[in-house]
Motif scaffolding. Structure first.
Motif, PDB file in Angstrom:
ATOM      1  N   ASN A  48     -22.944  29.302  -7.671  1.00 22.65           N
ATOM      2  CA  ASN A  48     -24.205  29.239  -8.416  1.00 22.65           C
ATOM      3  C   ASN A  48     -25.069  28.072  -7.956  1.00 22.65           C
ATOM      4  OD1 ASN A  48     -23.605  31.506  -9.942  1.00 22.65           O
ATOM      5  ND2 ASN A  48     -22.745  30.341 -11.634  1.00 22.65           N
ATOM      6  N   ARG A  49     -24.458  26.915  -7.750  1.00 24.65           N
ATOM      7  CA  ARG A  49     -25.200  25.737  -7.265  1.00 24.65           C
ATOM      8  C   ARG A  49     -25.790  26.017  -5.884  1.00 24.65           C
ATOM      9  NH1 ARG A  49     -26.619  23.203 -11.244  1.00 24.65           N
ATOM     10  NH2 ARG A  49     -24.991  22.869 -12.743  1.00 24.65           N
ATOM     11  N   LEU A  50     -24.967  26.598  -5.011  1.00 24.88           N
ATOM     12  CA  LEU A  50     -25.448  26.921  -3.668  1.00 24.88           C
ATOM     13  C   LEU A  50     -26.611  27.917  -3.731  1.00 24.88           C
ATOM     14  CD1 LEU A  50     -22.045  27.215  -1.777  1.00 24.88           C
ATOM     15  CD2 LEU A  50     -23.867  25.563  -1.265  1.00 24.88           C
ATOM     16  N   ALA A  51     -26.487  28.950  -4.539  1.00 25.79           N
ATOM     17  CA  ALA A  51     -27.542  29.964  -4.639  1.00 25.79           C
ATOM     18  C   ALA A  51     -28.840  29.340  -5.129  1.00 25.79           C
ATOM     19  CB  ALA A  51     -27.103  31.098  -5.565  1.00 25.79           C
ATOM     20  N   ARG A  52     -28.758  28.467  -6.114  1.00 23.33           N
ATOM     21  CA  ARG A  52     -29.969  27.798  -6.622  1.00 23.33           C
ATOM     22  C   ARG A  52     -30.591  26.919  -5.539  1.00 23.33           C
ATOM     23  NH1 ARG A  52     -32.904  26.877 -11.157  1.00 23.33           N
ATOM     24  NH2 ARG A  52     -33.462  24.729 -11.654  1.00 23.33           N
TER      25      ARG A  52
END
Length: 145
Positions: A50-54
């Motif tokens: 999720n952090r990477l996608a954001r």
């Protein structure tokens, strides 16, 4: 144990913790405890993705809409990098999963960037254009003055 696990997870969790702390492992619901521990590990991996996608969403917006760059985007990029660093420091074994997490997260980021920008999905590179070093580097893309 089964009915408490299914009916009142909070009560089940507290009972299991008490049993383990008191050394009464033979009375503990080992199968469900193992399941929950595995689930916690998967949750940490999801958090990484999720952090990477954001981060990727904002890096793509930064790259493909240079005329719309804002302080907000810059701060989001910096924040996500800081959170990624902290998450990886707290879960060092996730570094072994980083390459696959990048692949999975990048696909999600393309969809989100297309939704937020109004640009076609095909506008964005099909493979992640950022190296691990660029992703984690505070001086990487998106932090230009």
């Amino acid at each position: 144990m089964e009915s408490t696990y299914d009916a009142d997870f909070y009560a089940w969790a507290n009972t299991q913790a008490a049993l383990l702390r008191s050394g009464r492992i033979d009375q503990a619901d080992i199968e469900h405890i193992a399941e929950e521990i595995e689930s916690m590990g998967k949750s940490e991996l999801r958090e990484l993705e999720n952090r990477l996608a954001r981060l990727f969403t904002h890096l793509l917006k930064w790259q493909f809409q240079p005329n719309r760059r804002s302080r907000s985007w810059t701060l989001t990029i910096k924040e996500q990098r800081r959170r990624l660093h902290r998450h990886l420091e707290q879960n060092p074994s996730l570094k072994a999963k980083l390459e696959q997490a990048v692949l999975d997260a990048y696909g999600d980021a393309i969809l989100e960037a297309a939704r937020e920008t109004g640009l076609a999905e095909e506008t964005f590179p099909p493979a992640c254009p950022f190296t691990i070093e660029q992703i984690l580097n505070d001086a990487g893309p998106g932090n230009e003055p």
